[in-house]
Design a protein around this motif. Structure first.
Motif, PDB file in Angstrom:
ATOM      1  N   MET A 107       0.847  -1.181   0.000  1.00 46.30           N
ATOM      2  CA  MET A 107       0.000   0.000   0.000  1.00 46.30           C
ATOM      3  C   MET A 107       0.892   1.243   0.000  1.00 46.30           C
ATOM      4  O   MET A 107       0.874   2.061   0.921  1.00 46.30           O
ATOM      5  CB  MET A 107      -0.931   0.018   1.227  1.00 46.30           C
ATOM      6  N   ASP A 108       1.681   1.356  -1.051  1.00 43.04           N
ATOM      7  CA  ASP A 108       2.647   2.442  -1.158  1.00 43.04           C
ATOM      8  C   ASP A 108       2.873   2.745  -2.636  1.00 43.04           C
ATOM      9  O   ASP A 108       3.251   1.852  -3.405  1.00 43.04           O
ATOM     10  CB  ASP A 108       3.966   2.049  -0.482  1.00 43.04           C
ATOM     11  N   ILE A 109       2.637   3.983  -3.038  1.00 45.23           N
ATOM     12  CA  ILE A 109       2.707   4.354  -4.447  1.00 45.23           C
ATOM     13  C   ILE A 109       4.094   4.139  -5.034  1.00 45.23           C
ATOM     14  O   ILE A 109       4.241   3.675  -6.172  1.00 45.23           O
ATOM     15  CB  ILE A 109       2.257   5.824  -4.637  1.00 45.23           C
ATOM     16  N   ASP A 110       5.140   4.430  -4.259  1.00 47.22           N
ATOM     17  CA  ASP A 110       6.507   4.269  -4.758  1.00 47.22           C
ATOM     18  C   ASP A 110       6.895   2.799  -4.851  1.00 47.22           C
ATOM     19  O   ASP A 110       7.542   2.377  -5.814  1.00 47.22           O
ATOM     20  CB  ASP A 110       7.495   5.025  -3.864  1.00 47.22           C
ATOM     21  N   ALA A 111       6.497   2.012  -3.842  1.00 44.23           N
ATOM     22  CA  ALA A 111       6.805   0.579  -3.858  1.00 44.23           C
ATOM     23  C   ALA A 111       6.116  -0.105  -5.038  1.00 44.23           C
ATOM     24  O   ALA A 111       6.708  -0.965  -5.700  1.00 44.23           O
ATOM     25  CB  ALA A 111       6.374  -0.060  -2.542  1.00 44.23           C
ATOM     26  N   LEU A 112       4.895   0.282  -5.321  1.00 43.95           N
ATOM     27  CA  LEU A 112       4.165  -0.301  -6.452  1.00 43.95           C
ATOM     28  C   LEU A 112       4.891  -0.053  -7.766  1.00 43.95           C
ATOM     29  O   LEU A 112       4.939  -0.925  -8.648  1.00 43.95           O
ATOM     30  CB  LEU A 112       2.752   0.270  -6.525  1.00 43.95           C
ATOM     31  N   GLN A 113       5.483   1.122  -7.894  1.00 41.79           N
ATOM     32  CA  GLN A 113       6.151   1.470  -9.144  1.00 41.79           C
ATOM     33  C   GLN A 113       7.493   0.776  -9.323  1.00 41.79           C
ATOM     34  O   GLN A 113       8.109   0.894 -10.385  1.00 41.79           O
ATOM     35  CB  GLN A 113       6.311   2.988  -9.235  1.00 41.79           C
ATOM     36  N   THR A 114       7.941   0.017  -8.322  1.00 37.88           N
ATOM     37  CA  THR A 114       9.150  -0.798  -8.486  1.00 37.88           C
ATOM     38  C   THR A 114       8.829  -2.136  -9.157  1.00 37.88           C
ATOM     39  O   THR A 114       9.736  -2.863  -9.553  1.00 37.88           O
ATOM     40  CB  THR A 114       9.832  -1.077  -7.131  1.00 37.88           C
ATOM     41  N   VAL A 128       4.574  -1.756 -13.969  1.00 38.54           N
ATOM     42  CA  VAL A 128       3.686  -0.897 -13.172  1.00 38.54           C
ATOM     43  C   VAL A 128       4.225   0.528 -13.159  1.00 38.54           C
ATOM     44  O   VAL A 128       5.263   0.802 -12.565  1.00 38.54           O
ATOM     45  CB  VAL A 128       3.540  -1.418 -11.722  1.00 38.54           C
ATOM     46  N   GLY A 129       3.508   1.428 -13.826  1.00 36.30           N
ATOM     47  CA  GLY A 129       3.881   2.828 -13.836  1.00 36.30           C
ATOM     48  C   GLY A 129       3.012   3.626 -12.880  1.00 36.30           C
ATOM     49  O   GLY A 129       2.253   3.070 -12.085  1.00 36.30           O
ATOM     50  N   LYS A 130       3.100   4.926 -12.986  1.00 33.08           N
ATOM     51  CA  LYS A 130       2.367   5.817 -12.076  1.00 33.08           C
ATOM     52  C   LYS A 130       0.865   5.637 -12.198  1.00 33.08           C
ATOM     53  O   LYS A 130       0.144   5.636 -11.198  1.00 33.08           O
ATOM     54  CB  LYS A 130       2.751   7.279 -12.361  1.00 33.08           C
ATOM     55  N   LYS A 131       0.376   5.474 -13.427  1.00 30.24           N
ATOM     56  CA  LYS A 131      -1.066   5.329 -13.637  1.00 30.24           C
ATOM     57  C   LYS A 131      -1.593   4.057 -12.979  1.00 30.24           C
ATOM     58  O   LYS A 131      -2.582   4.086 -12.237  1.00 30.24           O
ATOM     59  CB  LYS A 131      -1.372   5.320 -15.132  1.00 30.24           C
ATOM     60  N   THR A 132      -0.950   2.930 -13.251  1.00 29.24           N
ATOM     61  CA  THR A 132      -1.382   1.658 -12.665  1.00 29.24           C
ATOM     62  C   THR A 132      -1.311   1.701 -11.155  1.00 29.24           C
ATOM     63  O   THR A 132      -2.246   1.272 -10.456  1.00 29.24           O
ATOM     64  CB  THR A 132      -0.518   0.499 -13.200  1.00 29.24           C
ATOM     65  N   ALA A 133      -0.212   2.240 -10.631  1.00 30.72           N
ATOM     66  CA  ALA A 133      -0.046   2.336  -9.183  1.00 30.72           C
ATOM     67  C   ALA A 133      -1.134   3.206  -8.560  1.00 30.72           C
ATOM     68  O   ALA A 133      -1.663   2.890  -7.484  1.00 30.72           O
ATOM     69  CB  ALA A 133       1.331   2.893  -8.851  1.00 30.72           C
ATOM     70  N   SER A 134      -1.487   4.283  -9.228  1.00 31.33           N
ATOM     71  CA  SER A 134      -2.513   5.191  -8.707  1.00 31.33           C
ATOM     72  C   SER A 134      -3.882   4.521  -8.679  1.00 31.33           C
ATOM     73  O   SER A 134      -4.667   4.711  -7.740  1.00 31.33           O
ATOM     74  CB  SER A 134      -2.569   6.469  -9.548  1.00 31.33           C
ATOM     75  N   VAL A 135      -4.197   3.725  -9.711  1.00 26.48           N
ATOM     76  CA  VAL A 135      -5.466   3.008  -9.731  1.00 26.48           C
ATOM     77  C   VAL A 135      -5.538   2.035  -8.560  1.00 26.48           C
ATOM     78  O   VAL A 135      -6.548   1.954  -7.854  1.00 26.48           O
ATOM     79  CB  VAL A 135      -5.657   2.238 -11.059  1.00 26.48           C
ATOM     80  N   VAL A 136      -4.471   1.291  -8.335  1.00 26.10           N
ATOM     81  CA  VAL A 136      -4.448   0.322  -7.237  1.00 26.10           C
ATOM     82  C   VAL A 136      -4.590   1.024  -5.889  1.00 26.10           C
ATOM     83  O   VAL A 136      -5.354   0.572  -5.022  1.00 26.10           O
ATOM     84  CB  VAL A 136      -3.149  -0.518  -7.283  1.00 26.10           C
ATOM     85  N   ASN A 164      -6.053   3.832  -5.295  1.00 26.31           N
ATOM     86  CA  ASN A 164      -7.401   4.389  -5.194  1.00 26.31           C
ATOM     87  C   ASN A 164      -8.446   3.297  -4.968  1.00 26.31           C
ATOM     88  O   ASN A 164      -9.272   3.391  -4.058  1.00 26.31           O
ATOM     89  CB  ASN A 164      -7.724   5.186  -6.449  1.00 26.31           C
ATOM     90  N   VAL A 165      -8.421   2.261  -5.801  1.00 21.59           N
ATOM     91  CA  VAL A 165      -9.479   1.254  -5.784  1.00 21.59           C
ATOM     92  C   VAL A 165      -9.288   0.228  -4.665  1.00 21.59           C
ATOM     93  O   VAL A 165     -10.234  -0.108  -3.955  1.00 21.59           O
ATOM     94  CB  VAL A 165      -9.564   0.542  -7.154  1.00 21.59           C
ATOM     95  N   ALA A 166      -8.073  -0.257  -4.498  1.00 15.08           N
ATOM     96  CA  ALA A 166      -7.832  -1.305  -3.504  1.00 15.08           C
ATOM     97  C   ALA A 166      -7.708  -0.757  -2.088  1.00 15.08           C
ATOM     98  O   ALA A 166      -8.159  -1.397  -1.132  1.00 15.08           O
ATOM     99  CB  ALA A 166      -6.563  -2.083  -3.869  1.00 15.08           C
ATOM    100  N   PHE A 167      -7.109   0.426  -1.965  1.00 16.23           N
ATOM    101  CA  PHE A 167      -6.792   0.942  -0.635  1.00 16.23           C
ATOM    102  C   PHE A 167      -7.510   2.244  -0.278  1.00 16.23           C
ATOM    103  O   PHE A 167      -7.239   2.851   0.761  1.00 16.23           O
ATOM    104  CB  PHE A 167      -5.274   1.128  -0.510  1.00 16.23           C
ATOM    105  N   ASN A 168      -8.421   2.695  -1.138  1.00 18.08           N
ATOM    106  CA  ASN A 168      -9.227   3.898  -0.868  1.00 18.08           C
ATOM    107  C   ASN A 168      -8.384   5.134  -0.574  1.00 18.08           C
ATOM    108  O   ASN A 168      -8.721   5.951   0.297  1.00 18.08           O
ATOM    109  CB  ASN A 168     -10.199   3.648   0.291  1.00 18.08           C
ATOM    110  N   VAL A 169      -7.298   5.258  -1.303  1.00 20.08           N
ATOM    111  CA  VAL A 169      -6.439   6.441  -1.185  1.00 20.08           C
ATOM    112  C   VAL A 169      -6.827   7.405  -2.312  1.00 20.08           C
ATOM    113  O   VAL A 169      -6.884   6.995  -3.473  1.00 20.08           O
ATOM    114  CB  VAL A 169      -4.951   6.065  -1.302  1.00 20.08           C
ATOM    115  N   PRO A 170      -7.119   8.656  -2.006  1.00 23.62           N
ATOM    116  CA  PRO A 170      -7.526   9.605  -3.046  1.00 23.62           C
ATOM    117  C   PRO A 170      -6.415   9.850  -4.070  1.00 23.62           C
ATOM    118  O   PRO A 170      -5.441  10.550  -3.793  1.00 23.62           O
ATOM    119  CB  PRO A 170      -7.832  10.889  -2.266  1.00 23.62           C
TER     120      PRO A 170
END
Length: 236
Positions: A116-123, A127-135, A137-143
């Protein structure tokens, strides 16, 4: 030398709030149209959705996810098995390699869990910024607002912002949209762009924010359908 056409002025903050108030009123709890069962299958579905439709991805994952809904099961299925499940999706060879690689990395670096971390997801591979942001938002309810072509088009048509690429659109949108609407703004704008504010034939006559939108072609589209007010036909 021909002068460039001046950009339409962006709407003010009061109008921004009213736009998203209407989106919320119309659809209080929007959901992703990608099918998934947990944060891992969401991550895989979003990774597969690049250059593909949600309908096409869902058709493939209906076969895939019953077989592999965790990183461990995905590795057991293997790249060949995965490729066979997703071969109807664009760039399925590259996507199969990325899904196997990101599954390996999830196991090695994150205990098989989606971080549940935008930077970790992008590693993770693919997985780029867009994919990480969707995850996020949708999985963890982060705006977060993951800007795709629909959001980019809607944001610049209204216009909420003036930007040149989807990538540079996320930050100004997240800063502009009121906090009370930010969690669901991603889905509202995607659905609006997908079903109403379409690329080639925007349906301004049934748009719930047409009176607030400053899209230059809007008035022409409305007049062709003899519309005097959003959603109302002119009196004969």
């Amino acid at each position: 030398m021909t002068k460039a056409t001046p950009a339409v002025k962006t709407v003010d903050k009061k109008t921004v709030s009213e736009i998203f108030r209407r989106f919320q009123e119309q659809n209080p709890a929007p959901r992703s149209e990608l099918e998934y069962t947990n944060s891992y299958t969401l991550l895989v579905a979003v990774a597969l959705s690049a250059q593909a439709t949600d309908v096409g991805v869902n058709k493939a994952t209906q076969k895939l996810f019953p077989l592999a809904d965790t990183p461990e099961k995905m590795l057991e299925l293997g790249e060949d098995g995965l490729r066979e499940c997703i071969r109807t999706i664009n760039y399925f060879n590259t996507k199969a390699k990325n899904v196997i690689a990101l599954s390996e990395k999830l196991i090695e670096n994150f205990g098989g869990k989606v971080p549940m971390d935008i930077d970790a997801l992008q590693t993770l591979p693919g997985v780029g910024k867009k994919t990480a942001s969707v995850v996020m938002n949708v999985a963890f309810n982060v705006p977060r607002i993951a800007v795709d072509t629909h959001i980019f088009r809607v944001a610049n048509r209204i216009p909420l912002v003036h930007t040149r690429t989807p990538l540079e659109t996320q930050a100004p949108l997240e800063k502009l949209i009121p906090k009370e609407y930010l969690l669901h703004a991603h889905h509202w704008m995607i659905l609006h762009g997908r079903y109403v504010c379409k690329a080639r034939k925007p349906e301004c006559a049934r748009c719930i924010i047409s009176d607030l939108c400053r899209y230059p072609a809007k008035d022409i589209l409305l007049s062709r359908m003899q519309i005097t007010r959003p959603g109302r036909q002119s009196q004969q």
